[in-house]
Scaffold this motif. Structure first.
Motif, short mmCIF file in Angstrom:
data_model
loop_
_atom_site.label_atom_id
_atom_site.label_comp_id
_atom_site.label_asym_id
_atom_site.label_seq_id
_atom_site.Cartn_x
_atom_site.Cartn_y
_atom_site.Cartn_z
N THR A 103 -0.90 -42.86 10.66
CA THR A 103 0.21 -42.38 11.49
C THR A 103 1.38 -41.96 10.61
OG1 THR A 103 -0.45 -43.81 13.32
CG2 THR A 103 1.83 -43.02 13.32
N CYS A 104 1.69 -42.76 9.61
CA CYS A 104 2.78 -42.42 8.69
C CYS A 104 2.49 -41.13 7.94
CB CYS A 104 3.04 -43.56 7.72
SG CYS A 104 3.82 -45.00 8.48
N LYS A 105 1.24 -40.91 7.57
CA LYS A 105 0.87 -39.66 6.89
C LYS A 105 1.11 -38.46 7.80
CE LYS A 105 -2.62 -41.11 3.58
NZ LYS A 105 -4.03 -41.01 3.20
N GLU A 106 0.79 -38.61 9.09
CA GLU A 106 1.06 -37.52 10.03
C GLU A 106 2.54 -37.21 10.09
OE1 GLU A 106 -0.65 -37.97 13.95
OE2 GLU A 106 -2.43 -38.91 13.09
N PHE A 107 3.37 -38.24 10.20
CA PHE A 107 4.81 -38.04 10.24
C PHE A 107 5.32 -37.46 8.92
CE2 PHE A 107 5.77 -41.46 13.68
CZ PHE A 107 5.29 -40.59 14.66
N ALA A 108 4.71 -37.83 7.82
CA ALA A 108 5.12 -37.32 6.51
C ALA A 108 4.88 -35.83 6.39
CB ALA A 108 4.38 -38.07 5.40
N GLN A 109 3.92 -35.31 7.14
CA GLN A 109 3.61 -33.88 7.11
C GLN A 109 4.58 -33.04 7.94
OE1 GLN A 109 1.14 -32.58 5.15
NE2 GLN A 109 0.96 -34.67 4.41
N ALA A 110 5.39 -33.69 8.74
CA ALA A 110 6.30 -32.97 9.64
C ALA A 110 7.43 -32.30 8.87
CB ALA A 110 6.88 -33.95 10.66
N GLU A 111 7.90 -31.20 9.43
CA GLU A 111 9.10 -30.54 8.92
C GLU A 111 10.30 -31.25 9.53
OE1 GLU A 111 9.24 -28.08 6.72
OE2 GLU A 111 7.05 -28.03 6.56
N GLN A 112 11.38 -31.30 8.77
CA GLN A 112 12.60 -31.92 9.30
C GLN A 112 13.09 -31.15 10.54
OE1 GLN A 112 13.95 -34.86 7.82
NE2 GLN A 112 14.96 -34.92 9.79
N GLU A 113 12.95 -29.83 10.46
CA GLU A 113 13.37 -28.99 11.59
C GLU A 113 12.53 -27.73 11.58
OE1 GLU A 113 17.69 -28.48 12.62
OE2 GLU A 113 17.26 -26.43 11.93
N GLU A 114 11.99 -27.36 12.75
CA GLU A 114 11.22 -26.13 12.82
C GLU A 114 11.43 -25.45 14.17
OE1 GLU A 114 6.84 -26.68 12.89
OE2 GLU A 114 7.25 -28.81 13.12
N ILE A 115 11.41 -24.14 14.12
CA ILE A 115 11.61 -23.34 15.34
C ILE A 115 10.36 -23.44 16.21
CG2 ILE A 115 11.89 -20.99 16.23
CD1 ILE A 115 13.55 -20.34 13.78
N GLN A 116 10.59 -23.57 17.51
CA GLN A 116 9.51 -23.60 18.49
C GLN A 116 9.51 -22.27 19.23
OE1 GLN A 116 7.51 -26.75 19.00
NE2 GLN A 116 8.38 -26.58 16.95
N TYR A 117 8.41 -21.58 19.19
CA TYR A 117 8.32 -20.27 19.82
C TYR A 117 7.69 -20.39 21.20
CZ TYR A 117 9.31 -18.63 15.14
OH TYR A 117 9.88 -18.41 13.92
N GLY A 118 8.14 -19.51 22.11
CA GLY A 118 7.53 -19.42 23.43
C GLY A 118 8.02 -20.45 24.42
N TYR A 119 9.09 -21.16 24.11
CA TYR A 119 9.57 -22.17 25.04
C TYR A 119 10.63 -21.66 26.01
CZ TYR A 119 7.14 -26.14 23.01
OH TYR A 119 6.17 -27.01 22.61
N SER A 120 11.43 -20.68 25.59
CA SER A 120 12.55 -20.27 26.43
C SER A 120 12.89 -18.81 26.16
CB SER A 120 13.75 -21.17 26.13
OG SER A 120 14.86 -20.79 26.89
N ASP A 121 13.30 -18.12 27.21
CA ASP A 121 13.70 -16.72 27.06
C ASP A 121 15.11 -16.64 26.49
OD1 ASP A 121 11.34 -15.72 28.12
OD2 ASP A 121 12.09 -15.83 30.19
N GLY A 122 15.22 -16.02 25.33
CA GLY A 122 16.53 -15.76 24.75
C GLY A 122 17.22 -16.95 24.13
N THR A 123 16.61 -18.13 24.20
CA THR A 123 17.22 -19.32 23.61
C THR A 123 16.32 -19.82 22.49
OG1 THR A 123 18.11 -19.94 25.77
CG2 THR A 123 18.08 -21.65 24.07
#
Length: 171
Positions: A103-123
């Motif tokens: 589980t810790c390895k999975e979290f270690a692979q995460a980006e601190q911040e990443e853009i999420q596409y396709g969630y909202s129009d114009g936001t």
């Protein structure tokens, strides 16, 4: 009666379980023959009752090994990180340490911040980690080390414990 180490008992159980899996098809082969009408069946080299007896003996030994291994795993302890654990508990603890490390390895692979596409129009939407991935990478490394240390202690202990079992039929 002879004695074997707990490590040998665990290995022997694995061997016996495999032997059962080999005998089951033999049981089917010796149980039936195909003959032409009017011909007398020719029995196999081994009789059905012989294979059944072999299976029962092995199954009985597996049950005995299980009982002896379980008892040894409950009765014997080992120290780890200033605590004493029954072997069965230590085995489970090592499994849990490995799961936590994964589980810790999975979290270690995460980006601190990443853009999420396709969630909202114009936001613009971001996925933000509420933790430090590097800390989780280090934590995973420590958890894996602990799991390896504990597994090594278990293996070493398994080689020192003797149980009453005669393995001369198999070795």
């Amino acid at each position: 009666m002879g004695t074997i180490t707990l490590a040998e008992a665990v290995k022997l159980k694995s061997i016996l379980t495999k032997k059962v899996q080999e005998l089951l098809p033999e049981l089917q082969r010796v149980a039936f023959v195909q003959v032409e009408k009017g011909e007398e069946p020719k029995p196999s080299k081994r009789l059905l009752t012989e294979v059944e007896a072999d299976l029962e003996d092995i199954r009985k030994d597996i049950r005995l090994l299980d009982k002896l291994v379980y008892r040894a795993n409950i009765d014997h302890t080992l120290p780890f990180k200033d605590e004493e654990y029954a072997i069965v508990e230590a085995i489970e603890y090592a499994t849990q340490l490995r799961a936590r490390a994964a589980t810790c390895k999975e979290f270690a692979q995460a980006e601190q911040e990443e853009i999420q596409y396709g969630y909202s129009d114009g936001t613009t939407v971001y996925r933000v980690a509420l933790f430090d991935p590097e800390e989780y990478r280090l934590k995973a490394t420590e958890l894996e080390k602990d799991a390896h240390k504990l597994s090594n202690l278990i293996n070493a202990k398994n080689h020192t414990i003797e149980i009453d079992f005669d393995d001369s039929k198999y070795f």
